[in-house]
Scaffold this motif. Structure first.
Motif, PDB file in Angstrom:
ATOM      1  N   ALA A 138       8.216  -0.795   6.185  1.00 26.76           N
ATOM      2  CA  ALA A 138       7.193  -1.533   6.919  1.00 26.76           C
ATOM      3  C   ALA A 138       6.841  -0.845   8.235  1.00 26.76           C
ATOM      4  O   ALA A 138       7.706  -0.316   8.938  1.00 26.76           O
ATOM      5  N   LEU A 139       5.544  -0.842   8.541  1.00 28.85           N
ATOM      6  CA  LEU A 139       5.044  -0.277   9.794  1.00 28.85           C
ATOM      7  C   LEU A 139       3.820  -1.059  10.246  1.00 28.85           C
ATOM      8  O   LEU A 139       3.076  -1.609   9.426  1.00 28.85           O
ATOM      9  N   LEU A 140       3.572  -1.068  11.557  1.00 32.06           N
ATOM     10  CA  LEU A 140       2.258  -1.404  12.046  1.00 32.06           C
ATOM     11  C   LEU A 140       1.399  -0.167  11.865  1.00 32.06           C
ATOM     12  O   LEU A 140       1.708   0.910  12.389  1.00 32.06           O
ATOM     13  N   ALA A 141       0.347  -0.303  11.084  1.00 32.81           N
ATOM     14  CA  ALA A 141      -0.452   0.858  10.692  1.00 32.81           C
ATOM     15  C   ALA A 141      -1.842   0.376  10.273  1.00 32.81           C
ATOM     16  O   ALA A 141      -2.075  -0.830  10.119  1.00 32.81           O
ATOM     17  N   PRO A 142      -2.787   1.295  10.069  1.00 31.82           N
ATOM     18  CA  PRO A 142      -4.097   0.890   9.542  1.00 31.82           C
ATOM     19  C   PRO A 142      -3.942   0.247   8.167  1.00 31.82           C
ATOM     20  O   PRO A 142      -3.043   0.630   7.402  1.00 31.82           O
ATOM     21  N   PRO A 143      -4.794  -0.717   7.820  1.00 31.93           N
ATOM     22  CA  PRO A 143      -4.684  -1.356   6.498  1.00 31.93           C
ATOM     23  C   PRO A 143      -4.838  -0.360   5.354  1.00 31.93           C
ATOM     24  O   PRO A 143      -4.329  -0.605   4.253  1.00 31.93           O
ATOM     25  N   GLU A 144      -5.500   0.763   5.608  1.00 33.14           N
ATOM     26  CA  GLU A 144      -5.660   1.778   4.565  1.00 33.14           C
ATOM     27  C   GLU A 144      -4.314   2.275   4.033  1.00 33.14           C
ATOM     28  O   GLU A 144      -4.226   2.758   2.906  1.00 33.14           O
ATOM     29  N   ARG A 145      -3.256   2.164   4.837  1.00 33.15           N
ATOM     30  CA  ARG A 145      -1.937   2.635   4.394  1.00 33.15           C
ATOM     31  C   ARG A 145      -1.501   1.949   3.105  1.00 33.15           C
ATOM     32  O   ARG A 145      -1.005   2.606   2.174  1.00 33.15           O
ATOM     33  N   ASP A 146      -1.640   0.636   3.029  1.00 37.86           N
ATOM     34  CA  ASP A 146      -1.268  -0.078   1.810  1.00 37.86           C
ATOM     35  C   ASP A 146      -2.365  -0.019   0.755  1.00 37.86           C
ATOM     36  O   ASP A 146      -2.079   0.073  -0.445  1.00 37.86           O
ATOM     37  N   LEU A 147      -3.617  -0.035   1.170  1.00 36.47           N
ATOM     38  CA  LEU A 147      -4.718  -0.040   0.208  1.00 36.47           C
ATOM     39  C   LEU A 147      -4.757   1.249  -0.616  1.00 36.47           C
ATOM     40  O   LEU A 147      -5.230   1.247  -1.751  1.00 36.47           O
ATOM     41  N   THR A 148      -4.242   2.341  -0.053  1.00 37.51           N
ATOM     42  CA  THR A 148      -4.255   3.616  -0.765  1.00 37.51           C
ATOM     43  C   THR A 148      -3.463   3.539  -2.065  1.00 37.51           C
ATOM     44  O   THR A 148      -3.751   4.269  -3.020  1.00 37.51           O
ATOM     45  N   HIS A 149      -2.495   2.652  -2.153  1.00 39.15           N
ATOM     46  CA  HIS A 149      -1.704   2.519  -3.383  1.00 39.15           C
ATOM     47  C   HIS A 149      -2.553   2.067  -4.564  1.00 39.15           C
ATOM     48  O   HIS A 149      -2.110   2.185  -5.717  1.00 39.15           O
ATOM     49  N   TYR A 150      -3.754   1.569  -4.311  1.00 43.05           N
ATOM     50  CA  TYR A 150      -4.595   1.016  -5.379  1.00 43.05           C
ATOM     51  C   TYR A 150      -5.834   1.864  -5.635  1.00 43.05           C
ATOM     52  O   TYR A 150      -6.776   1.410  -6.282  1.00 43.05           O
ATOM     53  N   THR A 151      -5.834   3.108  -5.158  1.00 42.73           N
ATOM     54  CA  THR A 151      -7.040   3.925  -5.252  1.00 42.73           C
ATOM     55  C   THR A 151      -7.097   4.802  -6.495  1.00 42.73           C
ATOM     56  O   THR A 151      -8.091   5.498  -6.700  1.00 42.73           O
ATOM     57  N   ASP A 152      -6.067   4.831  -7.313  1.00 45.90           N
ATOM     58  CA  ASP A 152      -6.130   5.625  -8.539  1.00 45.90           C
ATOM     59  C   ASP A 152      -7.166   5.021  -9.485  1.00 45.90           C
ATOM     60  O   ASP A 152      -7.043   3.857  -9.889  1.00 45.90           O
ATOM     61  N   GLY A 153      -8.166   5.801  -9.815  1.00 48.31           N
ATOM     62  CA  GLY A 153      -9.202   5.310 -10.719  1.00 48.31           C
ATOM     63  C   GLY A 153     -10.267   4.545  -9.960  1.00 48.31           C
ATOM     64  O   GLY A 153      -9.989   3.483  -9.391  1.00 48.31           O
ATOM     65  N   GLY A 154     -11.476   5.071  -9.896  1.00 47.46           N
ATOM     66  CA  GLY A 154     -12.536   4.452  -9.100  1.00 47.46           C
ATOM     67  C   GLY A 154     -12.848   3.026  -9.508  1.00 47.46           C
ATOM     68  O   GLY A 154     -13.005   2.144  -8.669  1.00 47.46           O
ATOM     69  N   ASP A 155     -12.943   2.759 -10.820  1.00 46.27           N
ATOM     70  CA  ASP A 155     -13.286   1.411 -11.282  1.00 46.27           C
ATOM     71  C   ASP A 155     -12.199   0.413 -10.911  1.00 46.27           C
ATOM     72  O   ASP A 155     -12.497  -0.714 -10.503  1.00 46.27           O
ATOM     73  N   ARG A 156     -10.940   0.814 -11.067  1.00 51.02           N
ATOM     74  CA  ARG A 156      -9.844  -0.092 -10.749  1.00 51.02           C
ATOM     75  C   ARG A 156      -9.815  -0.388  -9.264  1.00 51.02           C
ATOM     76  O   ARG A 156      -9.595  -1.531  -8.859  1.00 51.02           O
ATOM     77  N   PHE A 157     -10.031   0.625  -8.443  1.00 51.80           N
ATOM     78  CA  PHE A 157     -10.038   0.409  -6.998  1.00 51.80           C
ATOM     79  C   PHE A 157     -11.193  -0.486  -6.590  1.00 51.80           C
ATOM     80  O   PHE A 157     -11.038  -1.362  -5.730  1.00 51.80           O
ATOM     81  N   ALA A 158     -12.348  -0.306  -7.203  1.00 51.03           N
ATOM     82  CA  ALA A 158     -13.499  -1.153  -6.878  1.00 51.03           C
ATOM     83  C   ALA A 158     -13.193  -2.618  -7.183  1.00 51.03           C
ATOM     84  O   ALA A 158     -13.526  -3.519  -6.391  1.00 51.03           O
ATOM     85  N   GLY A 159     -12.563  -2.877  -8.336  1.00 55.19           N
ATOM     86  CA  GLY A 159     -12.215  -4.253  -8.687  1.00 55.19           C
ATOM     87  C   GLY A 159     -11.184  -4.832  -7.740  1.00 55.19           C
ATOM     88  O   GLY A 159     -11.285  -5.984  -7.317  1.00 55.19           O
ATOM     89  N   PHE A 160     -10.168  -4.012  -7.402  1.00 57.95           N
ATOM     90  CA  PHE A 160      -9.149  -4.467  -6.456  1.00 57.95           C
ATOM     91  C   PHE A 160      -9.766  -4.764  -5.100  1.00 57.95           C
ATOM     92  O   PHE A 160      -9.482  -5.798  -4.476  1.00 57.95           O
ATOM     93  N   LEU A 161     -10.628  -3.863  -4.619  1.00 63.88           N
ATOM     94  CA  LEU A 161     -11.223  -4.032  -3.294  1.00 63.88           C
ATOM     95  C   LEU A 161     -12.079  -5.294  -3.236  1.00 63.88           C
ATOM     96  O   LEU A 161     -12.094  -6.000  -2.217  1.00 63.88           O
ATOM     97  N   ASP A 162     -12.759  -5.608  -4.318  1.00 69.21           N
ATOM     98  CA  ASP A 162     -13.586  -6.818  -4.358  1.00 69.21           C
ATOM     99  C   ASP A 162     -12.730  -8.064  -4.152  1.00 69.21           C
ATOM    100  O   ASP A 162     -13.087  -8.968  -3.372  1.00 69.21           O
ATOM    101  N   VAL A 163     -11.581  -8.126  -4.831  1.00 70.21           N
ATOM    102  CA  VAL A 163     -10.679  -9.272  -4.672  1.00 70.21           C
ATOM    103  C   VAL A 163     -10.076  -9.290  -3.269  1.00 70.21           C
ATOM    104  O   VAL A 163      -9.983 -10.336  -2.621  1.00 70.21           O
ATOM    105  N   TYR A 164      -9.664  -8.109  -2.797  1.00 70.36           N
ATOM    106  CA  TYR A 164      -9.060  -7.993  -1.463  1.00 70.36           C
ATOM    107  C   TYR A 164     -10.019  -8.483  -0.376  1.00 70.36           C
ATOM    108  O   TYR A 164      -9.634  -9.255   0.511  1.00 70.36           O
ATOM    109  N   LEU A 165     -11.279  -8.054  -0.449  1.00 69.24           N
ATOM    110  CA  LEU A 165     -12.251  -8.442   0.572  1.00 69.24           C
ATOM    111  C   LEU A 165     -12.574  -9.930   0.506  1.00 69.24           C
ATOM    112  O   LEU A 165     -12.986 -10.525   1.505  1.00 69.24           O
ATOM    113  N   GLY A 166     -12.372 -10.538  -0.671  1.00 74.83           N
ATOM    114  CA  GLY A 166     -12.566 -11.977  -0.784  1.00 74.83           C
ATOM    115  C   GLY A 166     -11.466 -12.772  -0.102  1.00 74.83           C
ATOM    116  O   GLY A 166     -11.651 -13.948   0.240  1.00 74.83           O
TER     117      GLY A 166
END
Length: 204
Positions: free
Chosen positions: A92-120
């Motif tokens: 655990a760290l205080l860090a930019p949110p991108e640190r954890d979000l990067t774990h879900y970036t494999d595959g553009g379509d999958r990341f897009a779906g994840f990001l949609d739920v995350y932003l909701g």
């Protein structure tokens, strides 16, 4: 707090300079040195790109949040009442949110779906493609540095052949480096998903 450091920077620089000074004591070390020798130029290119992202992140002044650092499904557990829990907070760290979000970036379509739920569920404000790039490249150079350190320095005299073989197998996942085939296109795909979602910090 995130300092955008690199734990194995010293090991990495030493091996980028060449392997002539090293005297392998087993076949695992010999193979690792051979892999380094055969792909040093590509490893160096990925390392230079990592350093560029490192400098940008340090200068960007991104807001920090609490991040887990190893946020994948193997660290999610469900209790007997069906509730989900994120476990193993050792990174655990205080860090930019991108640190954890990067774990879900494999595959553009999958990341897009994840990001949609995350932003909701959470509004992070803008997200920076360069910070994603830092973490994508950091993972690559960290794994190369970590398994080089294990096979060359930590394992000899302490590890059995099974451990050495396992560490070398992990090293082979990253060397040869596919910077132009996977890392760079992956970064560009993430930037495009952020742009389409309207949360990119800059035009892509």
């Amino acid at each position: 707090r995130e300092a955008f450091d690199f734990t194995y920077d010293g090991v990495f620089r030493r091996f980028l300079a060449g392997s002539a000074e090293f005297r392998p004591v087993n076949d695992f070390q010999r193979e690792l040195l051979s892999l380094w020798d055969g792909d040093r130029e590509n490893v160096a290119a990925a390392y230079r790109q990592f350093q560029a992202m490192q400098r940008r992140c340090r200068a960007a002044g991104r807001p920090f949040v609490l991040t887990h650092g190893d946020c994948h499904l193997a660290n999610v557990m469900r209790d007997t009442e069906g509730r989900y829990h994120l476990v193993d907070w050792s990174d655990a760290l205080l860090a930019p949110p991108e640190r954890d979000l990067t774990h879900y970036t494999d595959g553009g379509d999958r990341f897009a779906g994840f990001l949609d739920v995350y932003l909701g569920a959470f509004d992070p404000g803008v997200l920076d493609p360069d910070v994603f790039a830092f973490y994508i490249y950091q993972w690559c150079v960290h794994e190369i540095g970590s398994y080089t350190n294990r096979v060359m320095y930590r394992n000899p005299g302490k590890a059995n052949d099974e451990q050495n073989e396992s560490d070398l197998a992990e090293f082979r996942k990253y060397v040869p480096v596919r910077e132009s085939e996977s890392l760079r296109p992956g970064v560009m795909a993430v930037a495009e998903v952020l742009r389409q979602a309207g949360v990119s910090s800059r035009a892509v």
